[in-house]
Each structure stands twice: as structure tokens, then as C-alpha cells.
Design an enzyme around this catalytic site. Structure first.
Site, short mmCIF file in Angstrom:
data_model
loop_
_atom_site.label_atom_id
_atom_site.label_comp_id
_atom_site.label_asym_id
_atom_site.label_seq_id
_atom_site.Cartn_x
_atom_site.Cartn_y
_atom_site.Cartn_z
N GLU A 335 23.07 -28.14 15.21
CA GLU A 335 22.18 -28.70 14.21
C GLU A 335 22.90 -28.85 12.87
OE1 GLU A 335 17.76 -27.01 15.47
OE2 GLU A 335 18.88 -25.98 13.90
N CYS A 336 22.85 -30.04 12.30
CA CYS A 336 23.29 -30.28 10.92
C CYS A 336 24.69 -29.71 10.67
CB CYS A 336 22.26 -29.73 9.94
SG CYS A 336 22.36 -30.46 8.28
N GLY A 337 24.81 -28.61 9.92
CA GLY A 337 26.12 -28.04 9.65
C GLY A 337 26.86 -27.67 10.92
N MET A 339 26.71 -29.38 13.68
CA MET A 339 27.26 -30.65 14.15
C MET A 339 28.50 -31.03 13.35
SD MET A 339 25.42 -34.41 14.36
CE MET A 339 25.08 -34.47 12.60
N SER A 429 22.71 -33.13 16.22
CA SER A 429 21.94 -33.98 15.30
C SER A 429 21.81 -33.28 13.96
CB SER A 429 20.55 -34.25 15.88
OG SER A 429 19.75 -35.00 14.97
#
Length: 466
Positions: A335-337, A339, A429
Site C-alpha cells: 500500500e502507498c509507501g 508500493m 496501489s
């Protein structure tokens, strides 16, 4: 009644309602001082020997870290949409059964967003104390308070707190400006104890402030006590809803979770949900140089990889472990960081570039302004996995998105949200998922693809027995 690890997993409708002093701390806008006041009030109650439970409205990882340090108990987020109505009621009722006082900190302004704090307060029957920065303000203070109470019908505004006040004369002007039905709960002077350090995503993480945070919280609590704060809010009655059970679809699944200053954006409810699904959780620290624990699946949550690029680049052994993990077809959810760490490189706001794990093609660059913010959902066959997006980086990749999340509110005529990528057993994502919104959908993030059919069969059987 003890706290349960199960997210809305028990049928508890027949249990008696629970009452507990509870209040929502809100403001007309961000930057008014409500987070520091909430933390200081929680520490003040705790120092008086009370068991305090704090909640935070809306998607947030940083404020809950401060509040957890302040009250000594895990902090959950609540929202009229993301955390779902039943689970929100479940958490509040369960907390009321186990604690002496509940504090809910609002997000942004009292009426901001489709899932506004005011709507949540009405839904839960919470009285509201609103913090208003009164610096450079006199009689207009009363007009602002009046507007907050009467802008929407039945807003349970029970009092106001004046922040950034000058001397006693200033406080008296503010008090006189208020309508008779809006009391002044108290006034907070300008003091460094009521200011917490910030960076681009919000407050600095509690873990980074080390021992100084405890001293500051104690100082802030003492300041509130010296100004007459400390009385408990009124009792609120909470009723446990009847909730569906969670099938243990992850029984025997060992999930390795990165958790340190680079990967810290984890909802407490997400961990409870994984445990309720039967998973065994193993925590490791990429920044500290840890190897990947023996596991069946990996979760790389969001955080601040851009602040720890050197340490992450030096942990070559972990990169090799992750490569072997994916090559074996085991799930990796980022997730986010998380990714961003899987990309080939990451560039921070100052132009410095660090090499990342390279498991996904592409690169990312931190921007000076917020790139995306909002509530959204990932639609999966097993359910609508709700959550949010909040990031300052942009990403360049040749990968084609597997699908996109769906925004709660359409923008510019489209409800298309963040791209969701799949590469082998990797799913990544910018979307931060709230697992308790759809536990069975969350389970699929950590299950090998050949196990999804048995899972669907188990869900079908469970639905037939309801």
C-alpha cells in the site's frame, strides 16, 4: 466485557447497552489545535487514573499515534462510510464497556466532507466540544460558535474551547460573546506545550519524538489542569449492533508485516481483522535490517520510505528474500509507501534519489503539494473493500493497471480512483484499505490465487447457513 480481537464477529445484540462519559473534539477547520488539545485531555484523564480510549474521525494514521502515546491504549478511526455504520457502533459500544471515558477527535472542519464529524456525532449521540483558535478575535468568537451550532439542525454542540487566548480580559470578551446555550468549557493560553511538530503528511510520528513527547504531553495536561479542565463530559449510551461472523479463511496463514518508521501506516482494526480471519502475524523492520520472516504472505503498508532511502537500499538481503517470496508465487500486498519501496527508485522532495527493491518497474517522485486525497473503495467479488488515498508522490510505470478503485464522491465527472497493479503474486496501489469494512475481501489479498475457489465455496456455505 473484555476487548475482542474479532471485528464485528460476534452476535451481541442481546447484551445490555453500555454508558460512559464521551465527547467529540471538533473545530471549524484544520489547524485550530484540536489534535493537541485531544492528546492533552487524554493524558490529563489518564494521569488522574482513568482508563481512556481515543478515536479519530476519518482516515488518519499520524494523529492516532500521538493519541495512543497520550492515553496508553490503541486508537481506532471511525467514519460514517469507511468503517461502516455497524462496525463503528460496535467499536464505540465495546470501548464504553471497558473504559472510563471516550474521546473522539474530529477531522478537518466540523461539517467538512460527505462523512462529516457532525454527521458522526449525530449518529452516535456524541456531545461536541469545539476548539476555536481565538487569536486576533473577540466578539466574532460568539458568532462563529453560533454558526457551528445552528448551521445544521440538531448539531449536538455542547460547548466551546478557546485556543490561543491572551490575558483574562480576552477570555472574558470571548465568554460574553457566546449565546446562553453555548458554554465556554475553558480557555487555553498561547504556550509551546500545545504545539506538535509537523511535516508534509501531517504530524511527526510519535515514535520519532522519543521521550520528548511524553514530557510534552505531561506539560500540556498540566497546563489544561491549571486552566480548570479535567471535568468529565456527560455520559453517552452505546448499544452493540448484531454483526455478521467472520470466517477464519486465513487459518494457518503466516503474514509478515513491515512495521517501523518507514512503514507505519497501519490501522489497528486491520490487525484485528487479520487475527479474526485466523492469520498469524509476524512483524519485521526493513529499516533495522531485518530479513523476511518465514511466511506465506507479506504486507508492506504505507509510511515514509522517502525518509529512510539509505537504510532501505542497504538491506539487500530483504530484497533477495522478497524476490524469492514472489518467485515462489506467495502473495505480496503493498500500500502507498509500500508500493513505492517495490519500485526501482524513489526521489524525495529535495531531489535526492534512492534505489528501491526493484520488484515493480517504474519510479516515484515526492511533490511539494498533495497529489490525491479522498475516500474510495476497491470492488472485489468478495466485497467492497473501503479505504482512502492520501499521498504527495507521483509514480511513473509501464505497468497497465489491473483495475481502479472507485471514489466515494465523483470528481470532474468521474469516480475513477487509484490504479491497482498486479504483477505475478504482487498487488500494489496507493489505496489504503480498511480491512474491517469487508474482511472476506481483505482475506483475498493474502491468499494464493489457487485458494480463492475454496474460499468462495466456504463463503457460499456460510451464506446458506445464515
Amino acid at each position: 466485557m473484555p476487548m475482542t480481537d474479532h471485528p464485528a464477529s460476534l452476535s451481541l445484540a442481546n447484551i445490555e447497552p453500555f454508558s460512559c462519559p464521551a465527547v467529540m473534539i471538533a473545530s471549524p477547520a484544520s489547524g485550530q489545535g484540536k489534535t493537541t488539545f485531544t492528546a492533552a485531555l487524554a493524558r490529563l484523564y489518564r494521569n488522574k487514573g482513568l482508563s481512556v480510549k481515543v478515536f479519530k474521525c476519518g482516515p488518519d494514521f499520524l494523529d492516532p499515534m500521538i493519541h495512543e502515546q497520550a492515553c496508553g491504549n490503541p486508537v481506532d478511526v471511525v467514519d460514517t462510510w469507511m468503517t461502516t455504520d455497524d462496525y463503528t457502533r460496535f467499536m464505540l459500544a465495546e470501548a464504553a464497556a471497558c473504559h472510563d471515558v471516550l474521546i473522539v477527535e474530529a477531522a478537518m472542519g466540523l461539517f467538512d466532507g460527505d462523512s462529516s464529524p457532525a454527521a458522526l456525532a449525530r449518529q452516535l449521540g456524541l456531545p461536541i466540544w469545539t476548539v476555536i483558535n481565538a487569536r486576533a478575535m473577540a466578539q466574532s468568537f460568539g458568532a462563529l460558535a453560533y454558526g457551528l451550532k445552528h448551521y445544521q439542525p440538531d448539531t449536538p454542540l455542547a460547548g466551546v474551547i478557546a485556543g490561543q487566548v491572551g490575558g483574562d480580559y480576552h477570555v472574558e470578551l470571548l465568554r460574553e460573546s457566546l449565546p446562553e446555550d453555548i458554554p465556554l468549557v475553558g480557555a487555553i493560553p498561547r504556550d509551546s506545550a500545545m504545539v506538535l511538530p509537523e511535516r508534509h503528511l501531517g504530524l511527526v510520528q510519535a515514535s520519532e519524538l522519543a521521550t520528548t513527547l511524553d514530557q510534552q504531553l505531561d506539560n500540556a495536561a498540566a497546563l489544561l489542569e491549571s486552566r480548570g479542565f479535567g471535568a468529565l463530559p456527560p455520559d453517552v449510551t452505546f448499544t452493540l449492533p448484531e454483526c455478521d461472523s467472520v470466517e477464519p479463511l486465513l487459518n494457518g496463514c503466516r503474514i509478515a508485516i513491515a512495521r517501523d518508521d518507514a512503514f507505519a501506516f497501519i490501522y489497528a482494526a486491520n490487525l484485528r481483522t487479520l487475527k479474526a480471519l485466523g492469520a498469524e502475524l509476524q512483524i519485521f523492520s526493513p529499516v533495522a535490517g531485518d530479513r523476511l520472516p518465514e511466511c506465506d504472505a507479506v504486507w508492506l503498508p504505507g509510511g515514509y520510505p522517502e525518509l529512510h532511502m539509505t537504510a532501505l537500499a542497504e538491506n539487500c538481503a530483504l530484497v533477495a528474500d522478497l524476490e524469492a517470496h514472489v518467485a515462489a508465487g506467495r502473495q505480496l500486498y503493498a500500500e502507498c509507501g509500500g508500493m513505492l519501496y517495490l519500485l526501482e527508485s524513489l526521489t524525495d522532495q529535495h531531489g535526492a534519489t534512492g534505489m528501491m527493491a526493484g520488484l515493480l518497474p517504474g519510479s516515484a517522485t515526492l511533490q511539494e503539494r498533495l497529489v490525491n486525497l479522498g475516500l474510495e473503495a476497491l470492488d472485489l467479488p468478495e466485497g467492497e473493500l473501503r479505504g482512502h488515498s492520501f499521498h504527495y508522490s507521483t509514480m511513473t510505470t509501464p505497468m497497465t493497471p489491473w483495475q481502479h478503485t472507485r471514489r466515494q464522491r465523483a470528481r470532474y465527472g468521474s469516480d475513477t480512483g487509484e490504479a491497482v497493479y498486479r504483477k505475478g503474486s504482487i498487488q500494489a496501489s496507493y489505496h489504503h484499505a480498511y480491512f474491517a469494512s469487508a474482511p472476506h475481501a481483505a482475506a483475498t489479498l493474502f491468499m494464493a490465487s489457487d485458494l480463492t475457489k475454496p474460499m468462495k465455496h466456504a463463503l457460499d456455505q456460510a451464506s446458506e447457513t445464515v
